[in-house]
Motif scaffolding. Structure first.
Motif, PDB file in Angstrom:
ATOM      1  N   LEU A 201       0.819  -1.213   0.000  1.00  0.00           N
ATOM      2  CA  LEU A 201       0.000   0.000   0.000  1.00  0.00           C
ATOM      3  C   LEU A 201       0.851   1.260   0.000  1.00  0.00           C
ATOM      4  O   LEU A 201       0.359   2.345  -0.286  1.00  0.00           O
ATOM      5  N   ALA A 202       2.130   1.135   0.348  1.00  0.00           N
ATOM      6  CA  ALA A 202       2.984   2.318   0.470  1.00  0.00           C
ATOM      7  C   ALA A 202       3.327   2.908  -0.894  1.00  0.00           C
ATOM      8  O   ALA A 202       3.559   2.179  -1.857  1.00  0.00           O
ATOM      9  N   CYS A 203       3.332   4.224  -0.957  1.00  0.00           N
ATOM     10  CA  CYS A 203       3.805   4.949  -2.145  1.00  0.00           C
ATOM     11  C   CYS A 203       4.982   5.799  -1.701  1.00  0.00           C
ATOM     12  O   CYS A 203       4.831   6.711  -0.880  1.00  0.00           O
ATOM     13  N   LYS A 204       6.158   5.499  -2.235  1.00  0.00           N
ATOM     14  CA  LYS A 204       7.377   6.169  -1.793  1.00  0.00           C
ATOM     15  C   LYS A 204       7.664   7.382  -2.677  1.00  0.00           C
ATOM     16  O   LYS A 204       7.817   7.254  -3.893  1.00  0.00           O
ATOM     17  N   VAL A 205       7.756   8.545  -2.032  1.00  0.00           N
ATOM     18  CA  VAL A 205       7.984   9.810  -2.731  1.00  0.00           C
ATOM     19  C   VAL A 205       9.382  10.307  -2.374  1.00  0.00           C
ATOM     20  O   VAL A 205       9.717  10.435  -1.188  1.00  0.00           O
ATOM     21  N   LEU A 206      10.182  10.587  -3.387  1.00  0.00           N
ATOM     22  CA  LEU A 206      11.596  10.938  -3.180  1.00  0.00           C
ATOM     23  C   LEU A 206      11.904  12.333  -3.701  1.00  0.00           C
ATOM     24  O   LEU A 206      11.478  12.717  -4.790  1.00  0.00           O
ATOM     25  N   PHE A 207      12.672  13.090  -2.906  1.00  0.00           N
ATOM     26  CA  PHE A 207      13.241  14.358  -3.373  1.00  0.00           C
ATOM     27  C   PHE A 207      14.744  14.316  -3.161  1.00  0.00           C
ATOM     28  O   PHE A 207      15.211  13.968  -2.078  1.00  0.00           O
ATOM     29  N   ILE A 208      15.499  14.681  -4.193  1.00  0.00           N
ATOM     30  CA  ILE A 208      16.953  14.784  -4.114  1.00  0.00           C
ATOM     31  C   ILE A 208      17.339  16.203  -4.497  1.00  0.00           C
ATOM     32  O   ILE A 208      16.850  16.736  -5.507  1.00  0.00           O
ATOM     33  N   GLY A 209      18.222  16.840  -3.716  1.00  0.00           N
ATOM     34  CA  GLY A 209      18.620  18.183  -4.114  1.00  0.00           C
ATOM     35  C   GLY A 209      19.601  18.831  -3.170  1.00  0.00           C
ATOM     36  O   GLY A 209      19.802  18.376  -2.034  1.00  0.00           O
ATOM     37  N   THR A 210      20.206  19.910  -3.642  1.00  0.00           N
ATOM     38  CA  THR A 210      21.161  20.681  -2.850  1.00  0.00           C
ATOM     39  C   THR A 210      20.492  21.792  -2.068  1.00  0.00           C
ATOM     40  O   THR A 210      21.163  22.652  -1.492  1.00  0.00           O
ATOM     41  N   LEU A 211      19.159  21.814  -2.066  1.00  0.00           N
ATOM     42  CA  LEU A 211      18.370  22.727  -1.246  1.00  0.00           C
ATOM     43  C   LEU A 211      18.667  24.198  -1.516  1.00  0.00           C
ATOM     44  O   LEU A 211      18.746  25.020  -0.603  1.00  0.00           O
ATOM     45  N   VAL A 212      18.844  24.527  -2.795  1.00  0.00           N
ATOM     46  CA  VAL A 212      18.934  25.926  -3.189  1.00  0.00           C
ATOM     47  C   VAL A 212      17.515  26.468  -3.339  1.00  0.00           C
ATOM     48  O   VAL A 212      16.551  25.695  -3.464  1.00  0.00           O
ATOM     49  N   PRO A 213      17.332  27.806  -3.321  1.00  0.00           N
ATOM     50  CA  PRO A 213      15.973  28.365  -3.317  1.00  0.00           C
ATOM     51  C   PRO A 213      15.072  27.891  -4.452  1.00  0.00           C
ATOM     52  O   PRO A 213      13.866  27.687  -4.237  1.00  0.00           O
ATOM     53  N   LEU A 214      15.618  27.692  -5.656  1.00  0.00           N
ATOM     54  CA  LEU A 214      14.752  27.319  -6.778  1.00  0.00           C
ATOM     55  C   LEU A 214      14.117  25.943  -6.582  1.00  0.00           C
ATOM     56  O   LEU A 214      13.129  25.605  -7.234  1.00  0.00           O
ATOM     57  N   HIS A 215      14.659  25.120  -5.677  1.00  0.00           N
ATOM     58  CA  HIS A 215      14.066  23.811  -5.421  1.00  0.00           C
ATOM     59  C   HIS A 215      12.717  23.910  -4.730  1.00  0.00           C
ATOM     60  O   HIS A 215      11.881  23.017  -4.845  1.00  0.00           O
ATOM     61  N   GLY A 216      12.508  25.005  -3.977  1.00  0.00           N
ATOM     62  CA  GLY A 216      11.227  25.185  -3.303  1.00  0.00           C
ATOM     63  C   GLY A 216      10.971  24.152  -2.224  1.00  0.00           C
ATOM     64  O   GLY A 216       9.882  23.594  -2.127  1.00  0.00           O
ATOM     65  N   ILE A 217      11.960  23.914  -1.370  1.00  0.00           N
ATOM     66  CA  ILE A 217      11.804  22.888  -0.338  1.00  0.00           C
ATOM     67  C   ILE A 217      10.669  23.230   0.631  1.00  0.00           C
ATOM     68  O   ILE A 217       9.987  22.347   1.159  1.00  0.00           O
ATOM     69  N   GLY A 218      10.415  24.520   0.829  1.00  0.00           N
ATOM     70  CA  GLY A 218       9.305  24.930   1.680  1.00  0.00           C
ATOM     71  C   GLY A 218       7.963  24.473   1.128  1.00  0.00           C
ATOM     72  O   GLY A 218       7.051  24.099   1.888  1.00  0.00           O
ATOM     73  N   VAL A 219       7.830  24.500  -0.184  1.00  0.00           N
ATOM     74  CA  VAL A 219       6.604  24.033  -0.842  1.00  0.00           C
ATOM     75  C   VAL A 219       6.440  22.530  -0.617  1.00  0.00           C
ATOM     76  O   VAL A 219       5.345  22.037  -0.311  1.00  0.00           O
ATOM     77  N   ILE A 220       7.533  21.791  -0.764  1.00  0.00           N
ATOM     78  CA  ILE A 220       7.496  20.342  -0.568  1.00  0.00           C
ATOM     79  C   ILE A 220       7.128  20.010   0.876  1.00  0.00           C
ATOM     80  O   ILE A 220       6.304  19.118   1.135  1.00  0.00           O
ATOM     81  N   LEU A 221       7.718  20.736   1.832  1.00  0.00           N
ATOM     82  CA  LEU A 221       7.425  20.475   3.240  1.00  0.00           C
ATOM     83  C   LEU A 221       5.964  20.742   3.571  1.00  0.00           C
ATOM     84  O   LEU A 221       5.331  19.982   4.320  1.00  0.00           O
ATOM     85  N   GLU A 222       5.406  21.793   3.016  1.00  0.00           N
ATOM     86  CA  GLU A 222       3.998  22.085   3.270  1.00  0.00           C
ATOM     87  C   GLU A 222       3.104  21.013   2.650  1.00  0.00           C
ATOM     88  O   GLU A 222       2.087  20.620   3.231  1.00  0.00           O
ATOM     89  N   ALA A 223       3.492  20.518   1.474  1.00  0.00           N
ATOM     90  CA  ALA A 223       2.737  19.416   0.867  1.00  0.00           C
ATOM     91  C   ALA A 223       2.795  18.179   1.753  1.00  0.00           C
ATOM     92  O   ALA A 223       1.785  17.457   1.905  1.00  0.00           O
ATOM     93  N   ILE A 224       3.957  17.916   2.349  1.00  0.00           N
ATOM     94  CA  ILE A 224       4.085  16.782   3.269  1.00  0.00           C
ATOM     95  C   ILE A 224       3.157  16.962   4.465  1.00  0.00           C
ATOM     96  O   ILE A 224       2.490  16.013   4.903  1.00  0.00           O
ATOM     97  N   ARG A 225       3.091  18.184   4.991  1.00  0.00           N
ATOM     98  CA  ARG A 225       2.195  18.440   6.127  1.00  0.00           C
ATOM     99  C   ARG A 225       0.745  18.202   5.740  1.00  0.00           C
ATOM    100  O   ARG A 225      -0.033  17.593   6.505  1.00  0.00           O
ATOM    101  N   LEU A 226       0.358  18.652   4.549  1.00  0.00           N
ATOM    102  CA  LEU A 226      -1.018  18.481   4.090  1.00  0.00           C
ATOM    103  C   LEU A 226      -1.371  17.012   3.898  1.00  0.00           C
ATOM    104  O   LEU A 226      -2.552  16.636   3.951  1.00  0.00           O
TER     105      LEU A 226
END
Length: 388
Positions: A201-226
């Protein structure tokens, strides 16, 4: 000299480091050498080493500045004392090499020079990361220096048509001076592996990156919270960088458990992570730079054949907008709710994930392979006849 032999001679000149940390340089040069298209001579004094990158603080800054200065001086000295080279290719980082060459006597300027820009210093330091104010003296000096450097080259290699247009406008140079060529990547580790949706049943979601602003890690984190009420959707983040503090603050605030591998992984390790993923995340930042780039992670995800969600950017519209089948799923940038909704939908749509995986890999094979890049670069280098 035999004309055919002369037509294949190429001098690779620069201060580049050939390592996994700079894959475009490493694999592009490997491909050029192994192709047999050129008789290559190389003058290279790397301005970075693994030792300098492992140091921190003032020691690292001092050593890196000294190494950069001495490397450029050494490269210029060797170039000045050798015979005329009809064709020169300058890998990234090329800007300071070009800048120094622009002051050479005219006798050394009968060379056809192709340089890899990859990342503009002015764009990165001033416009993207705001480390210098655009109206300040240092920023204006940097822009003048970069424009002079780029003006000297015959052709400047960038990675997307959007960056081609942007840099042409930014530095007031003809668009024809730039050429868009896909990045060269690790095609030994990042190879196609047929995607089979997880039977669990698990769906594994992966993000790889150097966490520069254009990656939008804040957007990803908020999606995780939702999506925190969807335990079957499991997230893993890999990487460290400028916006790592956002992950730390988010964890402290929300107390949501998330798997975060902060230590950077080798290409082989990243390939295993991608192979085990059901959905791979691209970039979602709100800045202008997001609209112009196709980051390495997209190449890796697509080459391995995994479903991708990324921001709906100008690059994406231009790259896949006319394809008959959806190759990369997209959502509006800086929209966490839209990202969460797309992840939730794909998590429950294994057939659509399989189609995305297959179509994304087909797009890679047709447009983004190292062979595609080599063909375009070789044509660019050979477009002028060798001078006498």
């Amino acid at each position: 000299m035999d004309s055919d032999s002369a037509s294949k001679k190429l001098l690779v000149l620069g201060v580049h480091l050939k390592s996994e940390a700079y894959p475009n340089t490493l694999y592009r040069l490997n491909d050029m050498i192994s192709s047999g298209l050129f008789e290559i001579e190389e003058i290279n004094v790397p301005m970075w080493t693994h030792g300098t990158q492992n140091q921190h603080g003032l020691s690292r800054l001092t050593r890196n500045l000294w190494k950069a200065m001495s490397s450029h001086i050494a490269v210029l000295s060797r170039y000045m004392t050798r015979k005329h080279a009809p064709r020169v290719y300058i890998p990234y980082p090329s800007v300071f090499v070009l800048f120094m060459l622009s002051f050479l006597p005219r006798t050394k300027q009968r060379t056809h020079i192709v340089a890899d820009v990859f990342i503009s210093l002015y764009d990165t330091i001033v416009l993207d990361r705001h480390l210098l104010k655009a109206e300040g003296l240092m920023a204006r000096l940097l822009k003048w220096m970069e424009k002079r450097a780029y003006s000297f080259a015959d052709k400047l290699v960038v990675d997307t048509p959007q960056n081609q247009q942007f840099l042409s406008t930014l530095f007031g140079l003809p668009k024809s001076k730039f050429i868009a060529i896909p990045l060269s990547t690790d095609e030994t580790n990042f190879v196609h592996r047929p995607y089979a949706p997880s039977v669990s049943l698990a769906c594994k979601v992966l993000f790889i990156g150097t966490l520069v602003p254009l990656h939008g890690i804040g957007v990803i984190l908020e999606a995780i919270r939702l999506l925190s009420a969807e335990p079957h959707i499991q997230f893993k983040l890999i990487g460290d960088g400028q916006d790592a503090h956002l992950i730390e603050a988010w964890q402290n605030k929300h107390g949501i458990k998330i798997e975060w591998e902060r230590k950077w992984q080798s290409s082989s390790q990243l390939a295993e992570e991608i192979a085990g993923a059901d959905i791979c995340l691209g970039i979602f930042g709100a800045g202008d730079k997001t609209q112009r780039v196709c980051p390495f992670k997209i190449y890796a995800y697509a080459s391995m054949g995994r479903p991708i969600i990324t921001g709906h950017t100008n690059w994406l519209v231009d790259a896949i907008g006319n394809l008959p089948e959806e190759a990369i799923a997209s959502v509006a940038v800086a929209d966490a709710a839209a990202l969460a909704a797309k992840i939730k939908h794909l998590a429950s749509a294994p057939k659509q994930r399989s189609e995305l995986a297959e179509n994304g890999n087909t797009y890679y094979q047709e447009r983004l392979t190292n062979q595609s890049a080599l063909t375009l670069l070789a044509a660019c280098i050979l477009e002028a006849k060798p001078s006498a």
